[in-house]
Design a protein around this motif. Structure first.
Motif, PDB file in Angstrom:
ATOM      1  N   UNK A 271       0.817  -1.221   0.000  1.00  0.00           N
ATOM      2  CA  UNK A 271       0.000   0.000   0.000  1.00  0.00           C
ATOM      3  C   UNK A 271       0.842   1.257   0.000  1.00  0.00           C
ATOM      4  N   UNK A 272       2.090   1.167   0.440  1.00  0.00           N
ATOM      5  CA  UNK A 272       2.929   2.359   0.482  1.00  0.00           C
ATOM      6  C   UNK A 272       4.344   2.002   0.867  1.00  0.00           C
ATOM      7  N   UNK A 273       5.193   2.986   0.849  1.00  0.00           N
ATOM      8  CA  UNK A 273       6.603   2.813   1.205  1.00  0.00           C
ATOM      9  C   UNK A 273       6.915   3.710   2.396  1.00  0.00           C
ATOM     10  N   UNK A 274       7.539   3.121   3.412  1.00  0.00           N
ATOM     11  CA  UNK A 274       7.805   3.861   4.638  1.00  0.00           C
ATOM     12  C   UNK A 274       9.196   4.472   4.678  1.00  0.00           C
ATOM     13  N   UNK A 275      10.138   3.967   3.876  1.00  0.00           N
ATOM     14  CA  UNK A 275      11.513   4.447   3.959  1.00  0.00           C
ATOM     15  C   UNK A 275      11.633   5.831   3.330  1.00  0.00           C
ATOM     16  N   UNK A 276      12.203   6.817   4.038  1.00  0.00           N
ATOM     17  CA  UNK A 276      12.328   8.169   3.472  1.00  0.00           C
ATOM     18  C   UNK A 276      13.301   8.171   2.298  1.00  0.00           C
ATOM     19  N   UNK A 277      13.089   9.117   1.373  1.00  0.00           N
ATOM     20  CA  UNK A 277      13.873   9.128   0.150  1.00  0.00           C
ATOM     21  C   UNK A 277      15.334   9.461   0.418  1.00  0.00           C
ATOM     22  N   UNK A 278      15.633  10.256   1.465  1.00  0.00           N
ATOM     23  CA  UNK A 278      17.028  10.572   1.725  1.00  0.00           C
ATOM     24  C   UNK A 278      17.819   9.336   2.151  1.00  0.00           C
ATOM     25  N   UNK A 279      17.175   8.443   2.878  1.00  0.00           N
ATOM     26  CA  UNK A 279      17.852   7.203   3.244  1.00  0.00           C
ATOM     27  C   UNK A 279      18.003   6.288   2.034  1.00  0.00           C
ATOM     28  N   UNK A 280      16.984   6.269   1.202  1.00  0.00           N
ATOM     29  CA  UNK A 280      17.071   5.483  -0.039  1.00  0.00           C
ATOM     30  C   UNK A 280      18.239   5.976  -0.889  1.00  0.00           C
ATOM     31  N   UNK A 281      18.375   7.303  -0.992  1.00  0.00           N
ATOM     32  CA  UNK A 281      19.448   7.883  -1.796  1.00  0.00           C
ATOM     33  C   UNK A 281      20.815   7.560  -1.204  1.00  0.00           C
ATOM     34  N   UNK A 282      20.938   7.659   0.115  1.00  0.00           N
ATOM     35  CA  UNK A 282      22.218   7.363   0.767  1.00  0.00           C
ATOM     36  C   UNK A 282      22.643   5.919   0.519  1.00  0.00           C
ATOM     37  N   UNK A 283      21.706   5.004   0.653  1.00  0.00           N
ATOM     38  CA  UNK A 283      22.030   3.594   0.398  1.00  0.00           C
ATOM     39  C   UNK A 283      22.377   3.371  -1.075  1.00  0.00           C
ATOM     40  N   UNK A 387      33.107  11.904 -11.182  1.00  0.00           N
ATOM     41  CA  UNK A 387      32.496  11.280 -10.001  1.00  0.00           C
ATOM     42  C   UNK A 387      31.381  12.157  -9.446  1.00  0.00           C
ATOM     43  N   UNK A 388      31.621  13.462  -9.381  1.00  0.00           N
ATOM     44  CA  UNK A 388      30.565  14.368  -8.899  1.00  0.00           C
ATOM     45  C   UNK A 388      29.366  14.352  -9.842  1.00  0.00           C
ATOM     46  N   UNK A 389      29.636  14.301 -11.157  1.00  0.00           N
ATOM     47  CA  UNK A 389      28.548  14.279 -12.126  1.00  0.00           C
ATOM     48  C   UNK A 389      27.739  12.989 -12.016  1.00  0.00           C
ATOM     49  N   UNK A 390      28.432  11.877 -11.833  1.00  0.00           N
ATOM     50  CA  UNK A 390      27.752  10.596 -11.696  1.00  0.00           C
ATOM     51  C   UNK A 390      26.880  10.590 -10.453  1.00  0.00           C
ATOM     52  N   UNK A 391      27.376  11.149  -9.355  1.00  0.00           N
ATOM     53  CA  UNK A 391      26.588  11.191  -8.124  1.00  0.00           C
ATOM     54  C   UNK A 391      25.325  12.039  -8.306  1.00  0.00           C
ATOM     55  N   UNK A 392      25.465  13.179  -8.979  1.00  0.00           N
ATOM     56  CA  UNK A 392      24.293  14.029  -9.210  1.00  0.00           C
ATOM     57  C   UNK A 392      23.264  13.317 -10.089  1.00  0.00           C
ATOM     58  N   UNK A 393      23.744  12.689 -11.160  1.00  0.00           N
ATOM     59  CA  UNK A 393      22.823  11.953 -12.039  1.00  0.00           C
ATOM     60  C   UNK A 393      22.164  10.794 -11.298  1.00  0.00           C
ATOM     61  N   UNK A 394      22.958  10.115 -10.472  1.00  0.00           N
ATOM     62  CA  UNK A 394      22.407   8.994  -9.713  1.00  0.00           C
ATOM     63  C   UNK A 394      21.347   9.478  -8.737  1.00  0.00           C
ATOM     64  N   UNK A 395      21.615  10.598  -8.070  1.00  0.00           N
ATOM     65  CA  UNK A 395      20.639  11.133  -7.121  1.00  0.00           C
ATOM     66  C   UNK A 395      19.335  11.496  -7.820  1.00  0.00           C
ATOM     67  N   UNK A 396      19.451  12.088  -9.008  1.00  0.00           N
ATOM     68  CA  UNK A 396      18.239  12.444  -9.750  1.00  0.00           C
ATOM     69  C   UNK A 396      17.460  11.196 -10.153  1.00  0.00           C
TER      70      UNK A 396
END
Length: 483
Positions: A271-283, A387-396
């Motif tokens: 029905x939904x997802x409980x994990x916050x997006x910032x934690x998802x992004x960090x992982x 590396x910085x560009x890859x991280x930004x693209x990955x975050x998006x």
């Protein structure tokens, strides 16, 4: 070997196996009158794939089949193996180079001498053999080899990461194609149900007209609805066939294969997802293949800088050679042959040995080393920026995939409510139409809306499953058949 003119077909030659060759066509070969190439029988075969026709394959089975047959995984595997071999080649720089050379020689001397009017001719001929064994060993180079080995090791890491990433992409491609095929099957079933509803409406309209309650217009509209439903079914069946072929292509098997696919149209969703997006992004940033590969690329570039700096420093080496000459040949030197170093002062009927310990100091080479160091530093800077560009693209990608999954789950709930309401509306309109108290317009609109609601529910369910797989891929955690 090339075509005779820009506006004349190429006349190819064919070998015994049927393959085209670049050999010039013989004079007896008639010139080609067409731009169609001759057939090669060997090109009409596919790799052997074992498929159980009686088995129903679920998603995990299809992914396992793809990993065993899709060429992309084997290409990535070979690239990883080549990168590992490159690292081994870099390590070989620590070991000595040993080579052996054997020579057979014939020496001829011709001359004339004149003393006090007397002349003498001298003609001599000598034969013999020479054997040389040489060893070269770089002892110390101020870390250049160590840096090159480190760069090669990071290259192997990058290739291994690419191998894992290729499998993750394959799992995602098969999963999305599987869900698309499931949706296409469900759409085909929806159009089949819609065709049945249309035929029921047509029978009801004809019955109303027969009892004097309906009109010719109502019957014509009902028949039009049936024809539209039949056309929709034809289109849905075509989409189902195309989705099946797309699934076979993602798996990497012949499009002529016949596989029974499991039905997941009724698979429950959370029905939904409980994990916050910032934690998802960090992982995600900690395990995404592209981020980890960019980090390894940065380490390799830094090692390249260290190697370029070490090239300015001296190198200590040892070189040794042993020789044996037999016969009457007398040579001042044996030139270098392949890995064999040059050997000097060979005399006949002698054993010889030479050991040299030395140091080479680079003094001047026209700025080549300076340019190489500048290039290495530029590559290191670019790797850091990449590396910085890859991280930004990955975050998006992660944030967008997470948002799309939430939206898809919300759409599933909305389409379920829409489908329930549409079914109630259609049942009520059809019952009223059969009793003669409802209009044909109401029943036709209700049936069309019911079909749209069915398709919307199917599409939302498939989109939610695909969005979940896409989010797992974006997070770098799609390592098996997605739950």
């Amino acid at each position: 070997m090339a075509p005779s003119a820009p506006d004349r077909p190429w006349t190819p030659t064919v070998d015994a196996s049927g393959a085209l060759t670049a050999a010039p066509a013989s004079e007896s070969t008639p010139p080609s009158q067409s731009y169609v190439l001759p057939p090669n029988p060997g090109a009409a075969t596919f790799g052997a794939t074992t498929i159980d026709s009686a088995r129903i394959y679920d998603l995990a089975d299809l992914i396992d089949l793809a990993e065993s047959n899709n060429p992309e995984t084997r290409i990535a595997w070979n690239e990883a193996r080549n990168a590992a071999l490159t690292a081994g080649i870099a390590r070989s720089a620590y070991l000595p180079r040993i080579s052996a050379t054997a020579l057979g020689a014939r020496q001829t001397e011709n001359g004339r001498s004149s003393v006090l009017g007397a002349q003498a001719n001298q003609n001599n001929s000598f034969t013999g053999g020479i054997a040389v064994l040489s060893v070269e060993w770089l002892l110390f180079d101020f870390g250049e080899r160590r840096a090159l080995v480190a760069a090669a090791d990071q290259g192997a890491v990058i290739a291994d990461i690419g191998f894992t990433g290729a499998h993750q992409k394959l799992i995602h491609a098969v999963s999305v194609a599987f869900y698309a095929y499931s949706a296409a099957c469900a759409r085909a079933e929806s159009t089949q149900a819609s065709l049945k509803d249309a035929k029921d409406i047509e029978l009801a309209a004809e019955s109303r007209k027969k009892h004097g309650e309906g009109t010719v217009v109502e019957v014509a509209q009902a028949r039009q609805l049936t024809a539209q439903a039949e056309l929709a079914k034809v289109d849905a069946d075509g989409d189902k066939s195309n989705a099946y072929l797309a699934l076979l292509s993602a798996i990497g098997v012949s499009p002529l294969s016949h596989i029974q696919i499991a039905d997941v149209s009724q698979r429950p969703l959370p029905s939904g997802l409980d994990q916050p997006v910032d934690r998802v992004l960090s992982d995600a940033l900690q395990r995404r293949p592209d981020v980890l590969a960019a980090i390894a690329q940065q380490k390799a570039a830094d090692a390249g800088v260290r190697a370029a700096k070490a090239d300015f420093l001296p190198k200590f080496f040892v070189s040794a050679s042993g020789t044996h000459a037999s016969g009457n040949v007398d040579l001042s030197a044996v030139p270098a042959v392949g890995d064999q170093a040059p050997t000097v002062n060979l005399s006949n009927h002698h054993w010889g040995a030479t050991v040299i310990v030395g140091v080479t100091i680079p003094l001047y080479n026209g700025g080549v080393r300076n340019a190489a160091l500048a290039q290495a530093r530029n590559r290191a800077d670019s790797a850091a920026e990449a590396l910085d560009r890859v991280k930004l693209d990955a975050a998006q990608e992660v944030v967008m995939a997470d948002s799309k999954l939430h939206t898809s789950l919300a759409a599933v709930s909305a389409t379920r409510a829409l489908l329930d309401a549409s079914e109630v509306t259609y049942d009520a309109a059809f019952a009223a139409f059969r009793r003669g108290v409802g209009s044909s317009t109401d029943i036709l609109v209700a049936e069309r809306q019911l079909l749209e609601a069915r398709n919307a529910a199917v599409d939302a369910h498939s989109a939610a499953l695909s969005a979940a797989a896409t989010l797992a891929l974006a997070c770098g955690s799609l390592g098996q058949a997605p739950n």
